[in-house]
Design a protein around this motif. Structure first.
Motif, mmCIF file in Angstrom:
data_model
loop_
_atom_site.group_PDB
_atom_site.id
_atom_site.type_symbol
_atom_site.label_atom_id
_atom_site.label_comp_id
_atom_site.label_asym_id
_atom_site.label_seq_id
_atom_site.Cartn_x
_atom_site.Cartn_y
_atom_site.Cartn_z
ATOM 1 N N SER A 13 -22.523 -30.190 0.923
ATOM 2 C CA SER A 13 -22.339 -31.068 2.081
ATOM 3 C C SER A 13 -22.304 -32.496 1.582
ATOM 4 C CB SER A 13 -23.466 -30.879 3.102
ATOM 5 O OG SER A 13 -24.711 -31.321 2.589
ATOM 6 N N ASP A 14 -21.297 -33.238 2.010
ATOM 7 C CA ASP A 14 -21.147 -34.646 1.656
ATOM 8 C C ASP A 14 -21.187 -35.454 2.949
ATOM 9 O OD1 ASP A 14 -20.485 -34.615 -1.335
ATOM 10 O OD2 ASP A 14 -19.022 -33.207 -0.531
ATOM 11 N N ASP A 15 -22.129 -36.352 3.038
ATOM 12 C CA ASP A 15 -22.290 -37.127 4.263
ATOM 13 C C ASP A 15 -22.322 -38.613 3.947
ATOM 14 O OD1 ASP A 15 -22.844 -34.952 6.331
ATOM 15 O OD2 ASP A 15 -24.330 -34.490 4.792
ATOM 16 N N LEU A 17 -23.935 -41.577 5.619
ATOM 17 C CA LEU A 17 -24.909 -41.917 6.640
ATOM 18 C C LEU A 17 -25.311 -43.377 6.519
ATOM 19 C CD1 LEU A 17 -27.123 -38.741 6.377
ATOM 20 C CD2 LEU A 17 -25.663 -39.355 8.293
ATOM 21 N N THR A 23 -25.353 -36.479 -0.756
ATOM 22 C CA THR A 23 -24.728 -35.194 -1.064
ATOM 23 C C THR A 23 -25.789 -34.140 -1.356
ATOM 24 O OG1 THR A 23 -22.580 -35.981 -1.862
ATOM 25 C CG2 THR A 23 -23.406 -33.969 -2.850
ATOM 26 N N THR A 159 -28.077 -38.551 14.283
ATOM 27 C CA THR A 159 -28.449 -38.932 12.909
ATOM 28 C C THR A 159 -28.643 -40.434 12.766
ATOM 29 O OG1 THR A 159 -26.122 -39.093 12.244
ATOM 30 C CG2 THR A 159 -27.211 -36.963 11.925
ATOM 31 N N TYR A 163 -32.230 -37.815 9.215
ATOM 32 C CA TYR A 163 -31.238 -36.779 8.943
ATOM 33 C C TYR A 163 -31.814 -35.747 7.989
ATOM 34 C CZ TYR A 163 -27.099 -34.522 6.913
ATOM 35 O OH TYR A 163 -26.188 -33.603 6.454
ATOM 36 N N PRO A 165 -30.452 -32.632 5.787
ATOM 37 C CA PRO A 165 -29.218 -31.955 5.356
ATOM 38 C C PRO A 165 -29.256 -30.467 5.691
ATOM 39 C CG PRO A 165 -30.088 -33.356 3.613
ATOM 40 C CD PRO A 165 -31.147 -33.273 4.665
ATOM 41 N N TYR A 174 -29.899 -32.625 -4.490
ATOM 42 C CA TYR A 174 -29.502 -33.782 -3.683
ATOM 43 C C TYR A 174 -29.222 -34.986 -4.574
ATOM 44 C CZ TYR A 174 -31.905 -31.118 0.004
ATOM 45 O OH TYR A 174 -32.321 -30.138 0.863
#
Length: 222
Positions: A13-15, A17, A23, A159, A163, A165, A174
């Protein structure tokens, strides 16, 4: 071996924020599992973090003598993918600092903190060896009281304050900027949560990237 819940997770998952890249990626844990068999965690993790309830090897003299190469080699390779996703405009050098181990027994937790004081690191990482019943929480230090209230009523603000993940089981790695506030929720299991963490500094070079090629800068010597 991962349980059914962990294997059903997506692998990455790449976010983005609050303007910052976070990640999470699930990696093969076999090599690190074998490495942990050589580590006396009870002997190594002696210190207690301030305002937290967890044992750590950070700051313990013996930690500097631990051979972390199996861990850091894996982290380094994955970090290059993370760094590439951020669009570097030149070739970069990545320098991994000495990692440490954290152990959270039942009800163990870690208060919100960042890693900015750790030798001015640029990025940080955390690897989940055993998850227990606990997870990392990233926090927006600039969240307003209004956002805290609106989160209760509007999904769009889900978020805006903090947050968690979607990836949080064994084998999760991470990456995040070192200045991001993060915490660890209380471990609700009698199985300990065991993690590895560390910091990474990056340094620019005189080699620029242009359309996936590299061009060395001309350096004049007077």
């Amino acid at each position: 071996m991962m349980d059914n819940e962990e294997t059903s997770q997506s692998l990455r998952s790449d976010d983005l924020l609050w303007g910052h890249p976070i990640t999470a990626v699930t990696i093969n844990s076999d090599d690190i599992d074998e490495w942990f068999k050589t580590i006396d965690i009870d002997e190594l993790c002696k210190e207690e973090f301030t305002f937290s309830k967890c044992k750590t090897s950070q700051g313990v003299e013996e930690n500097n003598n631990v051979d972390y190469n199996v861990v850091t080699d894996t982290v380094f390779n994955e970090f290059q993918h993370y760094l590439e996703s951020l669009g570097p405009n030149q070739m970069l050098k990545s320098m991994l600092e000495v990692p440490w181990i954290n152990v959270y027994e039942e009800h163990g937790f870690q208060d919100a903190h960042d890693h900015q004081g750790d030798k001015f690191s640029d990025f940080s990482w955390c690897y989940i060896h055993q998850a227990g019943d606990s997870h990392i929480v990233f926090k927006n230090r600039h969240a307003s009281n209004s956002e805290v209230c609106l989160k209760e009523f509007l999904l769009a603000y889900g978020t805006s304050v903090d947050y968690v993940p979607p990836l949080k089981g064994k084998g999760t790695l991470y990456f995040f900027p070192s200045h991001i506030y993060h915490a660890v929720s209380p471990n609700l299991s009698n199985n300990p949560r065991i993690t590895l963490s560390g910091n990474i500094r990056i340094k620019g070079t005189d080699i620029k990237r242009i359309d996936d090629t590299v061009v060395a800068d001309t350096v004049s010597v007077s």
